[in-house]
Design a protein around this motif. Structure first.
Motif, PDB file in Angstrom:
ATOM      1  N   PRO A  37      11.273 109.017 -35.552  1.00 33.47           N
ATOM      2  CA  PRO A  37      11.210 107.821 -36.404  1.00 33.47           C
ATOM      3  C   PRO A  37      12.571 107.167 -36.554  1.00 33.47           C
ATOM      4  O   PRO A  37      13.590 107.837 -36.750  1.00 33.47           O
ATOM      5  N   SER A  38      12.598 105.853 -36.438  1.00 37.20           N
ATOM      6  CA  SER A  38      13.835 105.111 -36.662  1.00 37.20           C
ATOM      7  C   SER A  38      14.079 105.001 -38.160  1.00 37.20           C
ATOM      8  O   SER A  38      13.161 105.195 -38.970  1.00 37.20           O
ATOM      9  N   PRO A  39      15.314 104.667 -38.570  1.00 32.84           N
ATOM     10  CA  PRO A  39      15.558 104.455 -39.996  1.00 32.84           C
ATOM     11  C   PRO A  39      14.624 103.408 -40.601  1.00 32.84           C
ATOM     12  O   PRO A  39      14.120 103.592 -41.704  1.00 32.84           O
ATOM     13  N   VAL A  43      11.991 103.756 -43.730  1.00 38.35           N
ATOM     14  CA  VAL A  43      11.958 102.869 -44.887  1.00 38.35           C
ATOM     15  C   VAL A  43      10.530 102.398 -45.141  1.00 38.35           C
ATOM     16  O   VAL A  43      10.047 102.403 -46.282  1.00 38.35           O
ATOM     17  N   LEU A  44       9.832 102.009 -44.068  1.00 35.31           N
ATOM     18  CA  LEU A  44       8.464 101.532 -44.224  1.00 35.31           C
ATOM     19  C   LEU A  44       7.543 102.654 -44.688  1.00 35.31           C
ATOM     20  O   LEU A  44       6.646 102.436 -45.522  1.00 35.31           O
ATOM     21  N   ARG A  45       7.742 103.870 -44.182  1.00 29.99           N
ATOM     22  CA  ARG A  45       6.930 104.996 -44.647  1.00 29.99           C
ATOM     23  C   ARG A  45       7.138 105.237 -46.133  1.00 29.99           C
ATOM     24  O   ARG A  45       6.191 105.528 -46.868  1.00 29.99           O
ATOM     25  N   ALA A 235      11.568  93.107 -38.013  1.00 36.10           N
ATOM     26  CA  ALA A 235      10.793  94.283 -37.602  1.00 36.10           C
ATOM     27  C   ALA A 235      10.220  94.981 -38.825  1.00 36.10           C
ATOM     28  O   ALA A 235      10.799  94.910 -39.920  1.00 36.10           O
ATOM     29  N   PRO A 236       9.086  95.665 -38.679  1.00 36.15           N
ATOM     30  CA  PRO A 236       8.567  96.448 -39.800  1.00 36.15           C
ATOM     31  C   PRO A 236       9.626  97.419 -40.320  1.00 36.15           C
ATOM     32  O   PRO A 236      10.279  98.111 -39.546  1.00 36.15           O
ATOM     33  N   ARG A 259       3.784  94.385 -41.044  1.00 36.28           N
ATOM     34  CA  ARG A 259       2.892  93.517 -40.283  1.00 36.28           C
ATOM     35  C   ARG A 259       1.443  93.889 -40.579  1.00 36.28           C
ATOM     36  O   ARG A 259       1.069  95.065 -40.574  1.00 36.28           O
ATOM     37  N   VAL A 260       0.641  92.859 -40.815  1.00 33.43           N
ATOM     38  CA  VAL A 260      -0.795  93.005 -41.053  1.00 33.43           C
ATOM     39  C   VAL A 260      -1.502  92.092 -40.069  1.00 33.43           C
ATOM     40  O   VAL A 260      -1.298  90.867 -40.098  1.00 33.43           O
ATOM     41  N   ALA A 261      -2.284  92.679 -39.171  1.00 34.62           N
ATOM     42  CA  ALA A 261      -2.971  91.905 -38.126  1.00 34.62           C
ATOM     43  C   ALA A 261      -1.986  91.049 -37.345  1.00 34.62           C
ATOM     44  O   ALA A 261      -2.267  89.893 -36.987  1.00 34.62           O
ATOM     45  N   GLY A 262      -0.787  91.600 -37.109  1.00 34.03           N
ATOM     46  CA  GLY A 262       0.215  90.924 -36.308  1.00 34.03           C
ATOM     47  C   GLY A 262       1.053  89.903 -37.046  1.00 34.03           C
ATOM     48  O   GLY A 262       2.001  89.366 -36.474  1.00 34.03           O
TER      49      GLY A 262
END
Length: 302
Positions: A37-39, A43-45, A235-236, A259-262
């Motif tokens: 996983p990237s940083p 963060v998103l997680r 980016a997410p 992102r939700v549905a792109g």
């Protein structure tokens, strides 16, 4: 001014439970996945982990001398972003120590865990708490030192600049096409009645010097009028601060790109919803619906 020491912060058991649950989740995912996983992904997680968490305003304002506030049970928009950054850095550190194939983190200034490494094999609650608290201190205060109310990084632009200097974040607004947006920053000192510590003349003068420096510093914003050109670029997991036209203020809101549905949406602590949510509208629609919003400033965890 009093220097903060790690032993002065006691994390409440419910906050420690939240911290331990997130770290356990990330360690389990890392043990079963070949993907590092990237940083930004971490963060998103962390942001998704907080979905549904109750919103509470002014969560850092506590009576008495300035001290580190650790609160993972409620959050405002800014503390959500800050908590997610601290959790992502700590998780990355633990994964790094258990996976030699992952590049090491940029070292943090000073001690961040009471002197010992956070071991990858079942780190003790005390070490997790000390490491997380010290990361918050590093992110939240100038030079990572608590030296009174004015040492806290109250303005987002100050917070971003300081943590970029520390090597923890990078402002990517210019790369995404941001344009210069000079502005006088002085909201807090012009509205000192809203901030009781500014009743102290010395504290007021110290914060006023910070505002003068911020006002003179270059400032870039991705304007909402150009959203069609830059919506695909964040980016997410990127940090998204909503710049405002309100006089004296740099940023009115903050959250995490998702992102939700792109399409680009905002994961944020919403005062209107009363909890952490993913905005039902796109970020573009969110910005267009409010005349006082100017655009966004975007940053990324290193």
């Amino acid at each position: 001014p009093r220097r903060w020491e790690e032993r002065e912060t006691m994390m409440e058991p419910p906050d420690l439970e939240v911290l331990a649950a997130f770290i356990a989740m990330v360690r389990k995912e890392a043990s079963t996945s070949q993907v590092i996983p990237s940083p930004a992904e971490l963060v998103l997680r962390a942001g998704r982990f907080f979905l549904g968490t109750p919103y509470a305003a002014r969560t850092l304002e506590a009576p008495g001398p300035e001290s580190l506030v650790v609160n993972l049970r409620t959050c405002d928009c800014f503390t959500l972003v800050e908590n997610c950054c601290a959790l992502a850095i700590l998780a990355r550190q633990i994964i790094t120590e258990s996976r030699p194939d992952i590049p090491a983190l940029i070292p943090l200034p000073g001690r961040y865990d009471g002197g010992d490494s956070v071991t990858p094999h079942d780190p003790s609650p005390e070490r997790l708490a000390a490491a997380f608290a010290a990361l918050l201190r590093t992110l939240r205060y100038r030079d990572g030192v608590i030296a009174g109310y004015a040492s806290r990084l109250h303005y987002f632009s100050d917070w971003l600049g300081e943590n970029e200097r520390k090597g923890l974040l990078r402002d990517i607004t210019a790369r995404l096409g941001g344009r210069p947006a000079p502005k006088a920053i002085d909201f807090m000192t012009k509205h000192r009645e809203l901030y009781p510590p500014l009743g102290d003349a010395d504290v007021w003068r110290e914060l006023r010097e910070t505002e003068r420096r911020l006002s003179a510093s270059p400032r870039l914003v991705l304007t909402k009028e150009e959203i069609a050109r830059w919506e695909e670029k964040p980016a997410p997991g990127d940090l998204v601060a909503i710049a405002t036209h309100e006089e004296g203020l740099d940023v009115a809101h903050a959250g995490i790109a998702i992102r939700v549905a792109g399409r680009l949406h905002l994961l944020h602590a919403s005062s209107r919803a009363g909890r952490v949510i993913v905005s039902p509208e796109t970020l573009a629609a969110y910005l267009e619906a409010q005349d006082d919003l100017a655009g966004v400033i975007v940053a990324r965890l290193r």
